[in-house]
Design an enzyme around this catalytic site. Structure first.
Site, PDB file in Angstrom:
ATOM      1  N   ARG A  63     -24.996 -29.811 -45.019  1.00  0.00           N
ATOM      2  CA  ARG A  63     -24.039 -30.666 -44.413  1.00  0.00           C
ATOM      3  C   ARG A  63     -23.819 -32.521 -44.799  1.00  0.00           C
ATOM      4  NH1 ARG A  63     -26.535 -28.079 -39.655  1.00  0.00           N
ATOM      5  NH2 ARG A  63     -27.578 -28.886 -39.842  1.00  0.00           N
TER       6      ARG A  63
ATOM      7  N   LYS B 127     -18.668 -43.976 -30.930  1.00  0.00           N
ATOM      8  CA  LYS B 127     -17.685 -43.548 -29.945  1.00  0.00           C
ATOM      9  C   LYS B 127     -17.732 -42.304 -28.123  1.00  0.00           C
ATOM     10  CE  LYS B 127     -15.835 -38.858 -31.226  1.00  0.00           C
ATOM     11  NZ  LYS B 127     -15.322 -38.099 -32.020  1.00  0.00           N
TER      12      LYS B 127
ATOM     13  N   GLU C 154     -12.673 -42.723 -26.131  1.00  0.00           N
ATOM     14  CA  GLU C 154     -11.842 -41.054 -26.703  1.00  0.00           C
ATOM     15  C   GLU C 154     -11.245 -40.318 -25.703  1.00  0.00           C
ATOM     16  OE1 GLU C 154     -12.951 -38.447 -29.729  1.00  0.00           O
ATOM     17  OE2 GLU C 154     -11.050 -37.732 -29.676  1.00  0.00           O
TER      18      GLU C 154
ATOM     19  N   LYS D 254      -8.653 -44.280 -28.359  1.00  0.00           N
ATOM     20  CA  LYS D 254      -8.422 -43.325 -29.294  1.00  0.00           C
ATOM     21  C   LYS D 254      -8.191 -42.102 -28.243  1.00  0.00           C
ATOM     22  CE  LYS D 254     -10.680 -40.209 -32.346  1.00  0.00           C
ATOM     23  NZ  LYS D 254     -11.719 -39.892 -33.549  1.00  0.00           N
TER      24      LYS D 254
END
Ligand code: 13P
Length: 340
Positions: free
Chosen positions: A46, A136, A177, A219
Site C-alpha cells: 500500500r 473528508k 460527501e 463533494k
C-alpha cells in the site's frame, strides 16, 4: 473559529484548473482493488503504491489536494519523507479521511449510517499536527423502490454537519460527501429528486450547526441514471441535470464543489465534468475529487510490479491532465490519444 485559516485552505484547493485525488481507500476497499489484480495488500504494498502516485512528476500541475487514509498519513517515502511533507513540498494540500465507514442504520433495513464521531475532535487535532489541512466524511444514500427514507437522509445530514462543525473548530476544512449511489435501475429524474432532497437536508443541518459555509467544500455525486438503467443520457443531459439540481439547493456562498466519480468509467467522468463546466454561469468552482476515475487505469498498469511504475505514472499524469482540462471546460476526446 478562524475563518481566515479555513478560507486560505479552501482557496489553495480551488486553484484554477486543479482538483483532488482521493487516495484514502480503507484497508477493505484497497484490499478488494488489489485482489482483482492479484496484488497482496500489506502495509508495504500500500505504501509503495501510494508513493508511486505521490511521487509522479507533473501531477502538481493538475492536483491541488490529496486525501490520505489514517495509515498513509503516517507513512514515509523510501527517502524517509513523511507523505504529508512530500505533498506539501509539491504545493499539494494533504487531507485525511476521518469517517470510520458505514454501518447498517438500525431499524431501517438496507440503509446505512456513517460512523466516526466518537473521539473525532482528538483525532482531528492529531491529524492537524501530522499536516492535514482538510478532511473528508462520506455518507451513503441508496436508491430503490422504497429507499431512501427521509429518516436516513436526515440522520446522515445531521452527522455530516456535526463532523463539519468539529472540523472547523479544529481549523480543518471539512469536505462534505453525501453520495447518492449509482447502483440501481432508476432513471436520471429519480437521482435528481433524491440528490435534491439530500443536499437540501445537508445544508439545512449545516445551517443549524452554525457551520461557516465559505469554509467548507462539497463533494457530491453527479446526477446520473442508475448503473442498471436502460436509459441513455448524453454528457450534456447529465450536466444540465447536475447544475440545475445544485443551483436549486446549494447556497452561492459555498466556494467549491468537487465531484466524486462514483463508479463511472474514467473517460465518462471526465466528459461529464467537462460538460458541467461548459454550462457556465455558476457561483461555485466545479472540479473533481476522484478516486476510481483517476486511479483505476493507473493500478491496472502498475499491477504491483516495479517495472511498471514509470508507465503507470504516465497514465496517472494523463488522466489528471484530462480532468484538469475538464475543470476549465477545455477537454476534447482527442486528448485521450495524446498520452506522453
Ligand atoms: P470515487 O471517485 O471512486 O467515487 O471515490 C471518491 C471518494 O473519495 C469516495 O469516498
Amino acid at each position: 473559529m478562524n475563518h481566515q485559516a479555513l478560507s486560505s485552505t479552501v482557496q489553495l484547493i480551488l486553484t484554477e484548473g486543479k482538483g483532488i485525488l482521493a487516495a484514502d481507500e480503507s484497508f477493505g476497499t484497497i484490499g478488494k482493488r488489489f485482489a482483482k489484480l492479484e496484488i497482496e495488500s500489506t502495509p508495504e504494498t500500500r505504501r509503495s503504491y501510494r508513493e508511486l502516485l505521490f511521487e509522479t512528476e507533473g501531477i502538481e500541475h493538475y492536483l491541488s489536494g490529496v486525501i490520505l487514509f489514517d495509515e498513509t498519513i503516517r507513512q514515509n517515502s523510501k527517502n524517509d519523507i513523511p507523505f504529508p511533507r512530500l505533498l506539501m513540498d509539491k504545493g499539494i494540500v494533504p487531507g485525511i479521511k476521518v469517517d470510520k465507514g458505514t454501518k447498517p442504520l438500525s431499524l431501517f433495513p438496507g440503509e446505512l449510517i456513517t460512523e466516526g464521531l466518537d473521539g473525532l475532535s482528538q483525532r482531528l487535532n492529531e491529524y492537524r499536527n501530522l499536516g492535514a489541512k482538510f478532511a473528508k466524511w462520506r455518507a451513503v444514500i441508496k436508491i430503490n423502490q422504497d429507499l431512501p427514507t427521509q429518516y436516513c437522509i436526515e440522520s446522515n445530514a445531521y452527522v455530516l454537519a456535526r463532523y463539519a462543525s468539529l472540523c472547523q473548530e479544529a481549523e480543518i476544512v471539512p469536505v462534505i460527501e453525501p453520495e447518492v449511489l449509482m447502483d440501481g435501475d432508476h432513471d436520471i429524474s429519480v437521482c435528481e429528486k433524491v440528490t435534491s432532497l439530500v443536499l437540501k437536508s445537508v445544508f439545512s443541518q449545516l445551517y443549524n450547526h452554525r457551520v461557516y459555509i465559505e469554509g467548507i467544500l462539497l463533494k457530491p455525486n453527479m446526477v446520473l441514471p442508475g448503473k442498471q438503467s436502460s436509459q441513455k443520457t448524453s454528457a450534456q443531459e447529465v450536466a444540465e441535470a447536475t447544475v440545475r439540481t445544485l443551483k436549486r439547493v446549494v447556497p452561492a456562498a459555498l466556494p467549491g464543489i468537487l465531484f466524486l466519480s462514483g463508479g463511472q468509467s474514467p473517460q465518462q467522468a471526465t466528459e461529464n465534468l467537462n460538460a458541467i463546466n461548459g454550462i457556465g454561469d455558476t457561483p461555485w468552482v466545479l472540479s473533481f475529487s476522484f478516486s476510481r476515475a483517476l486511479q483505476e487505469p493507473v493500478m491496472n498498469k502498475w499491477k504491483g510490479m516495479d517495472q511498471n511504475r514509470s508507465s503507470a505514472g504516465q497514465v496517472f499524469v494523463h488522466r489528471s491532465r484530462c480532468n484538469s482540462a475538464a475543470v476549465m471546460g477545455k477537454y476534447i476526446k482527442s486528448m485521450e490519444s495524446q498520452q506522453i
